[in-house]
Design a protein around this motif. Structure first.
Motif, PDB file in Angstrom:
ATOM      1  N   SER A 391      25.748  44.437  44.265  1.00 19.87           N
ATOM      2  CA  SER A 391      26.909  45.711  43.760  1.00 19.87           C
ATOM      3  C   SER A 391      27.595  45.991  44.836  1.00 19.87           C
ATOM      4  CB  SER A 391      25.822  47.062  43.100  1.00 19.87           C
ATOM      5  OG  SER A 391      25.095  47.235  44.018  1.00 19.87           O
ATOM      6  N   MET A 392      27.097  45.371  46.612  1.00 26.15           N
ATOM      7  CA  MET A 392      27.007  45.711  47.189  1.00 26.15           C
ATOM      8  C   MET A 392      28.628  45.192  48.009  1.00 26.15           C
ATOM      9  SD  MET A 392      25.709  48.905  48.687  1.00 26.15           S
ATOM     10  CE  MET A 392      23.957  49.532  47.873  1.00 26.15           C
ATOM     11  N   VAL A 393      27.840  43.073  47.002  1.00 25.76           N
ATOM     12  CA  VAL A 393      28.661  42.750  48.026  1.00 25.76           C
ATOM     13  C   VAL A 393      30.136  42.010  47.090  1.00 25.76           C
ATOM     14  CG1 VAL A 393      29.049  40.432  49.081  1.00 25.76           C
ATOM     15  CG2 VAL A 393      27.290  42.009  48.705  1.00 25.76           C
ATOM     16  N   GLY A 394      31.243  42.504  46.998  1.00 26.61           N
ATOM     17  CA  GLY A 394      32.170  42.280  46.575  1.00 26.61           C
ATOM     18  C   GLY A 394      32.317  40.854  46.744  1.00 26.61           C
ATOM     19  N   TYR A 395      33.158  39.689  45.412  1.00 24.47           N
ATOM     20  CA  TYR A 395      33.554  38.754  45.612  1.00 24.47           C
ATOM     21  C   TYR A 395      34.413  38.240  44.798  1.00 24.47           C
ATOM     22  CZ  TYR A 395      32.307  33.552  44.687  1.00 24.47           C
ATOM     23  OH  TYR A 395      31.711  32.648  45.362  1.00 24.47           O
ATOM     24  N   VAL A 396      34.982  37.344  45.326  1.00 25.24           N
ATOM     25  CA  VAL A 396      36.410  36.796  45.191  1.00 25.24           C
ATOM     26  C   VAL A 396      35.976  35.403  44.672  1.00 25.24           C
ATOM     27  CG1 VAL A 396      38.861  36.404  44.298  1.00 25.24           C
ATOM     28  CG2 VAL A 396      38.216  38.879  44.782  1.00 25.24           C
ATOM     29  N   GLU A 397      35.785  34.398  43.890  1.00 29.37           N
ATOM     30  CA  GLU A 397      35.932  32.974  43.765  1.00 29.37           C
ATOM     31  C   GLU A 397      36.914  32.441  44.704  1.00 29.37           C
ATOM     32  OE1 GLU A 397      34.253  31.031  40.581  1.00 29.37           O
ATOM     33  OE2 GLU A 397      35.059  32.889  39.005  1.00 29.37           O
ATOM     34  N   GLN A 398      36.632  31.178  44.703  1.00 31.04           N
ATOM     35  CA  GLN A 398      37.659  30.257  45.255  1.00 31.04           C
ATOM     36  C   GLN A 398      38.814  30.138  44.313  1.00 31.04           C
ATOM     37  OE1 GLN A 398      37.023  26.052  46.412  1.00 31.04           O
ATOM     38  NE2 GLN A 398      37.318  27.095  48.373  1.00 31.04           N
ATOM     39  N   GLU A 478      39.046  31.633  50.606  1.00 31.94           N
ATOM     40  CA  GLU A 478      40.174  31.484  50.444  1.00 31.94           C
ATOM     41  C   GLU A 478      41.041  32.260  49.760  1.00 31.94           C
ATOM     42  OE1 GLU A 478      41.081  27.941  51.296  1.00 31.94           O
ATOM     43  OE2 GLU A 478      38.670  26.686  51.084  1.00 31.94           O
ATOM     44  N   PRO A 479      41.346  33.308  50.114  1.00 28.78           N
ATOM     45  CA  PRO A 479      41.888  34.407  49.106  1.00 28.78           C
ATOM     46  C   PRO A 479      43.854  34.062  49.016  1.00 28.78           C
ATOM     47  CG  PRO A 479      41.693  36.153  51.053  1.00 28.78           C
ATOM     48  CD  PRO A 479      40.664  34.275  50.774  1.00 28.78           C
ATOM     49  N   ILE A 506      35.992  35.800  55.511  1.00 32.52           N
ATOM     50  CA  ILE A 506      36.403  35.861  54.027  1.00 32.52           C
ATOM     51  C   ILE A 506      36.551  34.324  55.069  1.00 32.52           C
ATOM     52  CG2 ILE A 506      38.138  36.277  56.450  1.00 32.52           C
ATOM     53  CD1 ILE A 506      40.569  36.509  54.532  1.00 32.52           C
ATOM     54  N   VAL A 507      36.662  33.607  54.373  1.00 35.70           N
ATOM     55  CA  VAL A 507      36.929  31.709  54.511  1.00 35.70           C
ATOM     56  C   VAL A 507      38.531  31.404  54.130  1.00 35.70           C
ATOM     57  CG1 VAL A 507      36.619  29.858  53.013  1.00 35.70           C
ATOM     58  CG2 VAL A 507      34.435  31.029  53.183  1.00 35.70           C
TER      59      VAL A 507
END
Ligand SMILES: Nc1ncnc2c1ncn2[C@@H]1O[C@H](COP(=O)(O)OP(=O)(O)OP(=O)(O)O)[C@@H](O)[C@H]1O
Length: 554
Positions: A391-398, A478-479, A506-507
């Motif tokens: 809930s603290m760390v929002g994540y968008v996968e590759q 890699e957004p 960000i990667v």
């Protein structure tokens, strides 16, 4: 499994006992009717018809209650499986193939139901009739009964042996079906690549091979069945003939009456019908046990640990000598230390396979470090519940996943209470508002995995989903990898706007995405090779200079 259905099971057992008792009374009545030929028998006949009707009603009710219980048990198994499959540690999904897991929820549970309805249900109601018939046959003539029992015992041994084989073959067949499901799933997800590679033929061959394996196991089952069915049929027919022979002789010598012989044969008939059912029930149940093994194999896998304290809201992340490997042999991260200060932007760059995505996965607690500590603020992440870390760390996968469903459903996945207005605002931030405004708005249906969206649109939708979560830390893998430079800038603006007071990690392969980062970590060979701002690294880092010059940034 059946604990919750005590009332239904008790009812079924009561009806079963009633049905069997009424069934068992019938040959006795017939015995009486034969004995009273020539005398008035109205009452006896009425009683017989009454028994016939009532025993049928009882067996109908019993059937319904047991089948419903079986359905309920399968329903509960499916629910448990679904809940379990959604909560396994991420490592388990690396190990299993999706299609195979799907098969366990679908076709394996169906087999279990078949075992109940086609096996156990009938077996339960049959046992009473058989036991009762045997007891009554013993009263009529013990010698004839012993002959019958000897034949039954021999048949039973054959059945048990055959059903063992059935269980083995079913398990193998279901494994092949699982492989088929997994292969089909994999190929359909990548259908464009398969077509473009002109690989339909090869993929088809692989899938046909799995289908073929299932077929061959099925044929083996057919062979066992082909042997078994005549054996049990022969045994039953044989015992009838023997009983008629011996019984006829005993009637001739006056040891038993014709009425007793008729009753004995009727009881034998009553016992043999359910006996056949029990034989096939043993086989069906054994088959289901093959499927149950597969279900249990997944159910026995421990769930992702949901314990841990709640995280205090924090927006700093620190890696302290973190090492990690997927297989406990090859290190993917080796003694990595860095700090991401609150409200800053950190970029992870470097050659492919260096471990950048893995570092992000550790921040979500998809995996835990093999050694070292990750801190969220000043809290050791491994002591925090995964739920609160996420809930603290929002994540968008590759490869951002879009779920089949509406735009609203996709957005609300991360925040089920997001209003339409908030959804539109998030879509606006990622420059997607116009894409859905003239269609059906938030109700626009997205195909399986969002096939109706372009790669860039998918990534932007995933970003919008994460913005709605409003977590203090944004982690992006890699957004902008799938967007053109115009959209790249729009996404970067969105990240900048949304991340104004947030921590962003960000990667990125494209360095243009990260030139404004407060800190850039150059990761290669499982370690941080260099760190600094874009300008500093252009001065000091050979690796960064190479990356930049390849991308015409220096
Ligand atoms: N789930 C996994 N199971 C086993 N090995 C994995 C898994 N995910 C990644 N790896 C391996 O770990 C190493 C690092 O992968 P990772 O995806 O973290 O690299 P990356 O730097 O993000 O690469 P890229 O820039 O190409 O995305 C690679 O050798 C990869 O093969």
């Amino acid at each position: 499994m059946l604990g919750h259905h005590k009332a239904a099971l008790t009812g079924a057992i009561v009806f079963s006992i009633l049905g069997s008792v009424m069934g068992l009374a019938q040959p006795m009545l017939i015995n009486q009717i034969i004995e009273s030929i020539g005398q008035p028998m109205g009452t006896l006949l009425t009683l017989l018809i009454g028994l016939l009707v009532l025993s049928s009603v009882a067996s109908g009710l019993e059937w319904f209650l047991l089948t419903r219980t079986a359905e309920a048990a399968v329903f509960a198994t499916r629910r448990e499986l679904v809940s379990h499959l959604l909560r396994l540690p991420i490592m388990s999904y690396d190990k299993h193939r999706t299609g195979d897991l799907v098969t366990r929820v679908g076709s394996d549970t169906t087999l279990v139901r078949t075992a109940f309805t086609g096996g156990l249900v009938q077996a339960v109601s049959s046992v009473l009739t058989i036991v009762g018939s045997i007891a009554l046959m013993a009263i009529i003539d013990v010698m004839m009964l012993l002959v019958v029992l000897a034949v039954i015992a021999l048949t039973l041994i054959a059945v048990i042996f055959a059903s063992r084989l059935m269980q083995k073959y079913t398990k193998r067949a279901q494994e092949a079906v699982g492989e088929l499901g997994a292969g089909m799933d994999k190929s359909l997800v990548a259908v464009r690549t398969v077509r473009a590679s002109r690989a339909e033929g090869r993929v088809e061959k692989e899938l046909h091979a799995s289908a073929d394996r299932a077929y061959r196991e099925g044929v083996k089952m057919a062979k066992v069945g082909a042997l078994l069915n005549p054996v049990s049929g022969l045994a039953l027919q044989g015992s009838f003939l023997i009983v008629l022979g011996i019984g006829g002789a005993r009637v001739a010598t006056g040891d038993i009456s014709v009425a007793d012989l008729v009753s004995f044969v009727l009881y034998m008939f009553m016992a043999s019908m359910p006996l056949g059912t029990i034989f096939s029930a043993i086989t069906t149940v054994r088959q289901a046990m093959g499927a149950i093994d597969r279900i249990n194999a997944v159910m026995d896998e421990p769930l992702e640990d949901a314990t841990g304290t709640d995280a205090v809201k924090s927006s700093a992340i620190t890696f302290d000598s973190v090492s990690f490997s997927y297989d406990e042999k090859k290190p993917v991260l080796n003694d990595v230390s860095f700090t991401v200060a609150p409200g800053t932007k950190t970029a992870l760059v470097g050659p492919s396979g260096g471990g950048k995505s893995t570092a992000l996965a550790l921040m979500e607690r998809f995996y835990d470090p093999t050694s070292g500590t990750i801190y969220l603020g000043d809290q050791d992440m491994s002591t925090l519940s995964r739920e609160s870390v996420r809930s603290m760390v929002g994540y968008v996968e590759q490869e951002a996943a879009i779920l089949a469903g509406t735009v609203r459903e996709n957005l609300q996945l991360a925040n089920s209470s997001a209003t339409d207005e908030q959804c539109w605002e998030a879509l606006y931030q990622v420059n997607l508002r116009d894409r859905f405004a003239d269609a059906e708005g938030l109700d626009t249906t997205l195909g399986d995995r969002g096939v109706s969206l372009s790669g860039g649109q998918r990534q932007r939708l995933a970003l919008a989903r994460m913005l709605l979560m409003d977590s203090p830390i944004l982690v992006l893998d890699e957004p902008t990898s799938a967007v053109d430079s115009q959209n790249e800038q729009l996404i970067l603006d969105a990240i900048a706007a949304a991340g104004e007071d947030k921590t962003v990690i960000i990667v990125a392969h494209r360095l243009s995405t990260v030139t404004d980062a407060d800190q850039i970590l150059v990761i290669d060979e499982h370690q941080i090779q260099d760190r600094g701002t874009h300008e500093e690294l252009l001065e000091s880092s050979k690796l960064y200079q190479e990356l930049a010059s390849r991308q015409l940034l220096a």
